[in-house]
Enzyme design. Structure first.
Site, PDB file in Angstrom:
ATOM      1  N   CYS A  74       0.659  -1.323   0.019  1.00 39.66           N
ATOM      2  CA  CYS A  74      -0.017  -0.095  -0.126  1.00 39.66           C
ATOM      3  C   CYS A  74       0.974   1.217  -0.093  1.00 39.66           C
ATOM      4  CB  CYS A  74      -1.031   0.124   1.081  1.00 39.66           C
ATOM      5  SG  CYS A  74      -2.071  -1.313   1.391  1.00 39.66           S
ATOM      6  N   ASP A  75       0.212   2.190  -0.405  1.00 41.23           N
ATOM      7  CA  ASP A  75       0.748   3.486  -0.327  1.00 41.23           C
ATOM      8  C   ASP A  75      -0.060   4.502   0.071  1.00 41.23           C
ATOM      9  OD1 ASP A  75       3.875   5.018  -0.856  1.00 41.23           O
ATOM     10  OD2 ASP A  75       2.356   6.354  -1.850  1.00 41.23           O
ATOM     11  N   THR A  76       0.091   5.409   0.960  1.00 44.77           N
ATOM     12  CA  THR A  76      -0.823   6.657   1.155  1.00 44.77           C
ATOM     13  C   THR A  76      -0.180   7.931   0.851  1.00 44.77           C
ATOM     14  OG1 THR A  76      -1.587   5.090   2.962  1.00 44.77           O
ATOM     15  CG2 THR A  76      -2.316   7.394   2.983  1.00 44.77           C
TER      16      THR A  76
END
Length: 198
Positions: A74-76
């Site tokens: 994931c990347d936010t």
């Protein structure tokens, strides 16, 4: 099946454990996280999640592992308009982010990239949430900086920390803001379970 979380975030692991009793292995991806010229926030989040996935896949491949596995990365990204806010490295970054977010709505994108080896399949999803902060006084920002809660966080804050007291409204996924959209993750786990039953 071996389940791998491509992240160094302890909170993502804890969130996964809230919805599943699957034993999760951690492999931290090592990538260049520089923003490309003209890159938009959504595109940046997707690219980072994909690059993390590729990096972890290479690590698993180099081990010579032959069994089935699933990698979740994931990347936010926190943004106001086209401005991508930094992952705060220090108090000055936190102060800058709070000044940008004060009294305004902003976007939080969490991209999810998954690889399922048994199907040689990549799944890509994205969570988009709008958050509105109250107008921050100098004391609010000073208190936020003093809390130490924003360092290491995208946009200089964590939704489940001190900055939660600044939030007027959220339109979208709370867990997406934390950085691990559970609706998407659970859907992927259900898909994998259905594959394994066939």
């Amino acid at each position: 099946m071996r389940f791998i979380l491509g992240s160094s975030s302890e909170s993502r692991k804890m969130m996964f454990q809230r919805i599943s009793d699957i034993e999760l292995e951690i492999i931290s991806p090592e990538i260049n996280e520089d923003v490309l010229k003209g890159e938009k926030p959504r595109s940046y989040a997707i690219r980072m999640a994909n690059e993390k996935l590729d990096a972890v896949m290479k690590k698993v491949s180099s081990e010579g592992f032959n069994g089935d596995f699933c990698i979740i990365c994931c990347d936010t990204v926190c943004a106001r308009g086209r401005i991508i806010l930094p992952k705060a490295e220090n108090n000055d970054d936190v102060r800058y982010c709070m000044q940008i977010l004060s009294g305004r709505k902003h976007d939080v994108f969490t991209a999810v990239s998954v690889y399922i080896s048994s199907k040689k399949k990549k799944i890509r999803k994205i969570s988009h949430t709008k958050v509105k902060f109250k107008r921050l006084m100098d004391k609010d920002i000073a208190d936020m900086v003093r809390s130490g809660d924003g360092v290491g966080k995208a946009g200089g804050y964590g939704i489940n920390g001190f900055a939660e007291s600044f939030i007027i409204s959220i339109n979208g996924s709370y867990s997406g803001i934390v950085g691990f959209p559970l609706y998407i993750i659970r859907g992927i786990l259900t898909y994998i379970e259905n594959i394994r039953r066939k």
